[in-house]
Scaffold this motif. Structure first.
Motif, PDB file in Angstrom:
ATOM      1  N   ASP A 178      -3.445  -2.000  -1.169  1.00  0.00           N
ATOM      2  CA  ASP A 178      -3.608  -2.316  -2.748  1.00  0.00           C
ATOM      3  C   ASP A 178      -4.519  -3.278  -2.803  1.00  0.00           C
ATOM      4  O   ASP A 178      -5.156  -4.180  -1.993  1.00  0.00           O
ATOM      5  CB  ASP A 178      -2.647  -2.486  -3.248  1.00  0.00           C
ATOM      6  CG  ASP A 178      -2.479  -3.335  -4.853  1.00  0.00           C
ATOM      7  OD1 ASP A 178      -1.921  -2.484  -5.842  1.00  0.00           O
ATOM      8  OD2 ASP A 178      -3.538  -4.241  -5.109  1.00  0.00           O
ATOM      9  N   LYS A 226      -3.507   9.177  -3.111  1.00  0.00           N
ATOM     10  CA  LYS A 226      -2.953   8.306  -3.336  1.00  0.00           C
ATOM     11  C   LYS A 226      -3.080   7.150  -3.881  1.00  0.00           C
ATOM     12  O   LYS A 226      -3.554   6.044  -2.210  1.00  0.00           O
ATOM     13  CB  LYS A 226      -1.500   8.248  -3.032  1.00  0.00           C
ATOM     14  CG  LYS A 226      -0.586   9.463  -3.364  1.00  0.00           C
ATOM     15  CD  LYS A 226       0.802   9.760  -3.391  1.00  0.00           C
ATOM     16  CE  LYS A 226       1.199   8.226  -4.317  1.00  0.00           C
ATOM     17  NZ  LYS A 226       2.800   9.336  -4.527  1.00  0.00           N
ATOM     18  N   THR A 227      -3.776   6.020  -4.622  1.00  0.00           N
ATOM     19  CA  THR A 227      -3.556   4.586  -4.100  1.00  0.00           C
ATOM     20  C   THR A 227      -1.854   4.290  -4.916  1.00  0.00           C
ATOM     21  O   THR A 227      -0.921   4.819  -5.687  1.00  0.00           O
ATOM     22  CB  THR A 227      -4.268   4.064  -5.360  1.00  0.00           C
ATOM     23  OG1 THR A 227      -3.731   4.443  -7.259  1.00  0.00           O
ATOM     24  CG2 THR A 227      -5.835   5.056  -5.557  1.00  0.00           C
ATOM     25  N   THR A 228      -1.542   2.646  -4.801  1.00  0.00           N
ATOM     26  CA  THR A 228      -0.626   2.535  -5.558  1.00  0.00           C
ATOM     27  C   THR A 228      -0.431   2.488  -7.089  1.00  0.00           C
ATOM     28  O   THR A 228       0.658   2.091  -7.123  1.00  0.00           O
ATOM     29  CB  THR A 228      -0.993   0.509  -4.728  1.00  0.00           C
ATOM     30  OG1 THR A 228      -2.082  -0.438  -5.390  1.00  0.00           O
ATOM     31  CG2 THR A 228      -0.495   0.619  -3.759  1.00  0.00           C
ATOM     32  N   MET A 264     -10.178   0.849  -6.789  1.00  0.00           N
ATOM     33  CA  MET A 264     -10.827   1.420  -6.330  1.00  0.00           C
ATOM     34  C   MET A 264     -11.060   1.495  -4.490  1.00  0.00           C
ATOM     35  O   MET A 264     -11.029   2.600  -3.840  1.00  0.00           O
ATOM     36  CB  MET A 264     -10.762   2.943  -6.979  1.00  0.00           C
ATOM     37  CG  MET A 264      -9.557   3.445  -7.765  1.00  0.00           C
ATOM     38  SD  MET A 264      -9.824   4.809  -8.277  1.00  0.00           S
ATOM     39  CE  MET A 264      -8.288   5.340  -9.151  1.00  0.00           C
ATOM     40  N   SER A 324      -3.912   3.795   2.340  1.00  0.00           N
ATOM     41  CA  SER A 324      -4.373   3.352   0.927  1.00  0.00           C
ATOM     42  C   SER A 324      -3.533   1.868   0.871  1.00  0.00           C
ATOM     43  O   SER A 324      -2.430   1.500   0.974  1.00  0.00           O
ATOM     44  CB  SER A 324      -4.196   3.860  -0.851  1.00  0.00           C
ATOM     45  OG  SER A 324      -4.436   3.135  -1.173  1.00  0.00           O
ATOM     46  N   THR A 341      -8.503   1.567  -1.691  1.00  0.00           N
ATOM     47  CA  THR A 341      -8.619   2.985  -1.750  1.00  0.00           C
ATOM     48  C   THR A 341      -9.693   3.357  -0.795  1.00  0.00           C
ATOM     49  O   THR A 341      -9.885   4.116   0.305  1.00  0.00           O
ATOM     50  CB  THR A 341      -8.384   3.970  -2.767  1.00  0.00           C
ATOM     51  OG1 THR A 341      -7.103   3.099  -3.229  1.00  0.00           O
ATOM     52  CG2 THR A 341      -8.029   5.233  -2.266  1.00  0.00           C
ATOM     53  N   GLY A 385       0.790  -0.910  -0.077  1.00  0.00           N
ATOM     54  CA  GLY A 385      -0.296  -0.030  -0.129  1.00  0.00           C
ATOM     55  C   GLY A 385       1.050   1.341  -0.065  1.00  0.00           C
ATOM     56  O   GLY A 385       2.198   1.224  -0.458  1.00  0.00           O
ATOM     57  N   CYS A 432     -10.174   2.606   2.746  1.00  0.00           N
ATOM     58  CA  CYS A 432      -8.997   2.888   3.739  1.00  0.00           C
ATOM     59  C   CYS A 432      -9.333   4.518   3.601  1.00  0.00           C
ATOM     60  O   CYS A 432      -9.483   4.620   5.712  1.00  0.00           O
ATOM     61  CB  CYS A 432      -7.781   2.962   2.870  1.00  0.00           C
ATOM     62  SG  CYS A 432      -7.076   1.253   2.654  1.00  0.00           S
ATOM     63  N   GLN A 433      -9.928   5.563   3.242  1.00  0.00           N
ATOM     64  CA  GLN A 433     -10.782   6.366   3.381  1.00  0.00           C
ATOM     65  C   GLN A 433     -11.589   6.817   4.447  1.00  0.00           C
ATOM     66  O   GLN A 433     -11.753   6.958   5.181  1.00  0.00           O
ATOM     67  CB  GLN A 433     -11.641   6.788   2.310  1.00  0.00           C
ATOM     68  CG  GLN A 433     -10.159   7.498   0.775  1.00  0.00           C
ATOM     69  CD  GLN A 433      -8.253   7.687   1.783  1.00  0.00           C
ATOM     70  OE1 GLN A 433      -8.234   8.161   2.025  1.00  0.00           O
ATOM     71  NE2 GLN A 433      -7.657   6.422   1.420  1.00  0.00           N
TER      72      GLN A 433
END
Ligand SMILES: [Mn+2]
Length: 261
Positions: free
Chosen positions: A130, A208-210, A153, A128, A156, A96, A159-160
């Motif tokens: 993966d 940000k994502t991976t 997504m 975030s 991500t 991540g 996670c938010q």
């Protein structure tokens, strides 16, 4: 016996059998795996999987992920470490993005044909994770957002959600083999997810994502579309040349070679 369950969205049984289902954990205890089929989005599949299971730890893995022998012990050890300081954690990944924007984790990626390893041995706070593997603590009450379309997504996004509700997000050192197969296309569905995320998380951007960064500017969205178009073409060409040039290793062989088991 089972302190965790495995949930997977499946659209290819050969890929499932050669990877996730060939993991020692699943071979020893087939009931640990719940497969979800014919859902219109990853979020819908995963929430339905959550409703069909009851363990406190729910592990959502891609069908093309192989869990090396002893993987669950590594995960549970890491959870114990996290819970010393943060018993209310929400989400854990094996790869991540850290708070400072750098990557964390260790995973073999067959798509990239290399191992990603940032060297961190202890759990790392992340912003975030993966989608290849997402661990959820059921007690956090978190669920996947079914308004998020498609199969991108959702890692991500959750996670938010977790961070907004005050539940910690971490990446742990519990390496897996991601025998990535281009099952879900990076085309249309990806930009829909990107636009949804940009609207939903306006107050948290950039996120940000991976794979990319979600930013408020439309120019960056056009740039992303252009990048994805180029990326898909390059990937397809690469994959053709790869499959022509080298035999595909089996997931257990890769795990052994890398010392994952
Ligand atoms: Mn995958």
């Amino acid at each position: 016996m089972a302190s965790l369950c495995l949930i997977a969205a499946v659209n290819n049984d050969v890929v499932l059998e050669q990877n996730l289902a060939s993991s020692a954990l699943v071979r020893k205890n087939p009931d640990i795996l719940t497969t979800m089929r014919n859902y219109s989005s990853a979020s819908a599949a995963y929430n339905a999987g959550l409703d069909r299971t009851s363990t406190d730890i729910a592990v959502f893995a891609h069908q093309d992920v192989y869990l090396p022998q002893g993987w669950e012990d590594a995960l549970l050890r890491n959870i114990a470490v996290i819970e010393e300081t943060d018993p209310g954690w929400g989400v854990i990944g094996v790869y991540g993005v850290r708070d400072d924007g750098g990557h964390a984790g260790r995973v073999w990626s067959s798509g990239l044909n290399r191992e990603l390893d940032t060297g961190s041995k202890e759990p790392v706070k992340a912003s975030s994770v993966d989608e290849l593997l997402i661990v959820l603590r059921r007690g956090s009450g978190l669920r996947f957002d079914e308004d998020l379309p498609g199969f991108h997504m959702y890692g991500t996004d959750i996670c938010q959600e977790s961070l907004e509700r005050g539940h910690g997000v971490y990446v742990v050192n519990a390496p897996v083999v991601h025998n990535s197969v281009p099952v879900f296309s990076l085309a249309g569905g990806y930009t829909d997810a990107y636009c949804y995320m940009r609207r939903k998380w306006r107050h948290r951007l950039p996120v940000k994502t991976t794979v990319t960064t979600i930013t408020p500017l439309s120019l960056s969205f056009l740039y992303l579309k252009w990048r994805i178009a180029g990326f898909s073409g390059r990937r397809a060409r690469l994959r053709r040349s790869q499959t022509e040039l080298m035999p595909r290793e089996s997931a257990p062989d890769i795990a052994q070679l890398l010392g994952y088991e």
